[in-house]
Motif scaffolding. Structure first.
Motif, mmCIF file in Angstrom:
data_model
loop_
_atom_site.group_PDB
_atom_site.id
_atom_site.type_symbol
_atom_site.label_atom_id
_atom_site.label_comp_id
_atom_site.label_asym_id
_atom_site.label_seq_id
_atom_site.Cartn_x
_atom_site.Cartn_y
_atom_site.Cartn_z
ATOM 1 N N ILE A 75 6.472 7.324 -2.192
ATOM 2 C CA ILE A 75 6.047 6.254 -1.298
ATOM 3 C C ILE A 75 5.310 6.858 -0.109
ATOM 4 C CG2 ILE A 75 8.252 6.245 -0.050
ATOM 5 C CD1 ILE A 75 7.886 3.201 0.288
ATOM 6 N N GLY A 76 4.253 6.192 0.320
ATOM 7 C CA GLY A 76 3.470 6.684 1.444
ATOM 8 C C GLY A 76 4.234 6.606 2.753
ATOM 9 N N LYS B 40 9.121 -3.196 9.143
ATOM 10 C CA LYS B 40 9.813 -1.906 9.054
ATOM 11 C C LYS B 40 11.022 -2.000 8.132
ATOM 12 C CE LYS B 40 10.818 2.368 10.491
ATOM 13 N NZ LYS B 40 9.914 3.521 10.346
ATOM 14 N N SER B 41 11.757 -3.099 8.215
ATOM 15 C CA SER B 41 12.992 -3.233 7.440
ATOM 16 C C SER B 41 12.741 -3.212 5.939
ATOM 17 C CB SER B 41 13.713 -4.535 7.822
ATOM 18 O OG SER B 41 13.018 -5.669 7.322
ATOM 19 N N LYS B 42 11.544 -3.571 5.509
ATOM 20 C CA LYS B 42 11.232 -3.607 4.079
ATOM 21 C C LYS B 42 11.194 -2.225 3.445
ATOM 22 C CE LYS B 42 8.734 -7.989 4.213
ATOM 23 N NZ LYS B 42 7.444 -8.701 3.999
ATOM 24 N N PHE B 43 11.221 -1.191 4.264
ATOM 25 C CA PHE B 43 11.210 0.175 3.749
ATOM 26 C C PHE B 43 12.627 0.722 3.543
ATOM 27 C CE2 PHE B 43 6.940 -0.396 5.124
ATOM 28 C CZ PHE B 43 6.169 0.476 4.355
ATOM 29 N N CYS C 26 0.831 -1.205 0.000
ATOM 30 C CA CYS C 26 0.000 0.000 0.000
ATOM 31 C C CYS C 26 0.864 1.253 0.000
ATOM 32 C CB CYS C 26 -0.947 -0.010 1.195
ATOM 33 S SG CYS C 26 -2.216 -1.297 1.105
ATOM 34 N N ALA C 27 1.990 1.232 0.713
ATOM 35 C CA ALA C 27 2.897 2.379 0.707
ATOM 36 C C ALA C 27 3.536 2.563 -0.663
ATOM 37 C CB ALA C 27 3.972 2.204 1.779
ATOM 38 N N TYR D 216 0.012 5.199 -0.668
ATOM 39 C CA TYR D 216 -0.878 5.432 0.463
ATOM 40 C C TYR D 216 -0.104 5.479 1.774
ATOM 41 C CZ TYR D 216 -4.608 4.335 -2.836
ATOM 42 O OH TYR D 216 -5.458 4.354 -3.905
ATOM 43 N N ASN D 217 -0.641 6.186 2.754
ATOM 44 C CA ASN D 217 -0.079 6.177 4.100
ATOM 45 C C ASN D 217 -0.529 4.909 4.812
ATOM 46 O OD1 ASN D 217 1.057 8.782 3.714
ATOM 47 N ND2 ASN D 217 -0.919 9.711 4.193
#
Length: 417
Positions: free
Chosen positions: A220-221, A87-90, A66-67, A71-72
């Motif tokens: 990216i959200g 979190k690490s996937k960002f 979704c990000a 999207y947020n």
């Protein structure tokens, strides 16, 4: 948001690994596919400033996809391991390089011993020296970053350490990924030199240089993650536009044990904290001592509980009735929370799977629907998919009660009244 009649595009939610972004980020057996989330999200046709929530976020499929779509997102999970994975996937390439730079300065000799005592969880699989070095790495990282969940870089290093420990203890993980054995004696424990551990850790991080998700995305959200229970969402009322999720199924899987290698890395020097996580997760196998109020659970859930209570098999009354009851109570409270945080006419999409207790059928889709509608969420679409891979197939004793061991995965889409 106005009430909109939608015809959602729904594909089979079953997760199928596709090597489109390099090496798989983290192999978490539970959850649904990236494509499933994308199709559901596109069907909702939400404005880009919308907020998407997953209250059982797991490995972060909802939050990441979704990000990436702009999207947020908010990811909530009571298991701190899964929040770190999500979190690490960002991380982008620069984050990976920063993580490698931090790991470079870890000692391999004369490092401080941070094992509290012989109860450290890492000693379930590793000899003292190996466990001591892994604990030193974990302690060092947490000492440098007080809140791992707020840092993509430190979350990434922990993810690499999770992967490394799970790789090392592979012989203790059988065909069922939710079971993790322990070493029976000291001779069975794993011994690895600290120099090799550091080298292997850096190699896993280097693999991520070709596997990041966010480098080629123009916008990216924003992402937020909380370590919290779905029964007590830390969000304001009417602050979420849509929920896309899959709760733990009613199959008595101990998700605490399933992630015990990762929890050992993160919290293993405090075994009581690991036990507390096991005893608070939705779908836990442990039994609460609190009073079980089942009157508001819906007709199908109460009917099933009565059948379990009257079943003649061993421990039906003393254990299984209580186990199912606390699961249904948690789900009902979670649905109340989801309704509270959803905006009027907001969407709630979830994937559930039916199951059995002995020969007693657990129609989880119907149970969810009854509870959701009682809490102000109207069912607007349902689609069923047959799943041949179910954990029950691993237990040969199940065939005593039924021959056909398949399951239906059901996608339910609700709209808040």
């Amino acid at each position: 948001m106005e009430s909109i009649s939608i015809t959602p595009t729904i594909i089979n939610p079953k997760r199928v690994f596709k090597k489109t972004t390099g090496e798989e980020w983290y192999n978490y057996y539970a959850g649904f596919s990236d494509d499933f989330v994308s199709e559901i999200l596109n069907s909702f046709e939400l404005p880009k400033d919308s907020v998407i929530l997953d209250p059982w976020n797991g490995g972060g499929t909802t939050t990441l996809n979704c990000a990436l779509a702009g999207y947020n997102v908010i990811g909530i999970d009571l298991n701190p391991v899964m929040n770190i994975v999500a979190k690490s996937k960002f991380c982008n390439t620069d984050d990976v390089l920063m993580a490698l730079d931090i790991v470079k300065y870890l000692r391999v000799n004369n490092y401080p011993n941070k094992l509290n005592d012989e109860s450290d969880f890492l000693l379930n699989w590793f000899d003292y020296n190996t466990a001591s070095y892994i604990r030193y790495i974990s302690f060092s990282l947490q000492n440098k970053c007080n809140t791992i969940l707020n840092s993509k870089v430190f979350s990434l290093i922990f993810l690499a350490l999770f992967k490394l420990v799970r790789k090392y203890i592979g012989k203790f993980i059988p065909s069922n990924p939710t079971w993790v054995k322990k070493a029976k004696n000291s001779n069975d424990k794993i011994s690895i030199e600290s120099t090799k551990i550091k080298i292997d850790l850096k190699n896993i991080l280097r693999e991520k240089l070709s596997a990041t998700f966010v480098d080629n995305v123009s916008s990216i959200g924003k992402e937020r993650f909380y370590c919290a229970s779905s029964t007590k969402l830390p969000l304001k009322e009417h602050s979420v536009d849509a929920v896309i999720t899959s709760p733990p199924y009613c199959t008595r899987i101990d998700y605490g044990i399933a992630t015990s290698p990762e929890l050992a890395v993160l919290l293993g020097n405090h075994p009581a904290e690991i036990d507390n996580i096991r005893r608070t997760l939705t779908g836990r196998t442990t039994i609460d001592k609190s009073f079980l109020e089942i009157e508001s659970l819906g007709l199908t859930a109460k009917k099933m509980l009565l059948e379990i209570f009257n079943h003649q098999s061993h421990a039906s009354v003393s254990y299984y009735y209580k186990n199912f009851a606390q699961y249904f109570i948690d789900i009902n409270e979670s649905l109340k929370q989801i309704k509270k945080v959803l905006k009027r006419n907001g969407y709630f999409a979830c994937v559930v799977q039916d199951s059995h207790y002995k020969e007693i059928y657990c129609d989880l889709a119907l149970i969810f629907t009854e509870m959701a509608e009682e809490n102000g969420l109207s069912l607007i679409h349902r689609q069923d998919f047959m799943s041949k891979f179910v954990m029950a197939n691993i237990n040969s004793k199940v065939k005593k009660y039924r021959d056909k061991i398949t399951a239906n995965e059901t996608v339910l889409i609700f709209q808040a009244n």
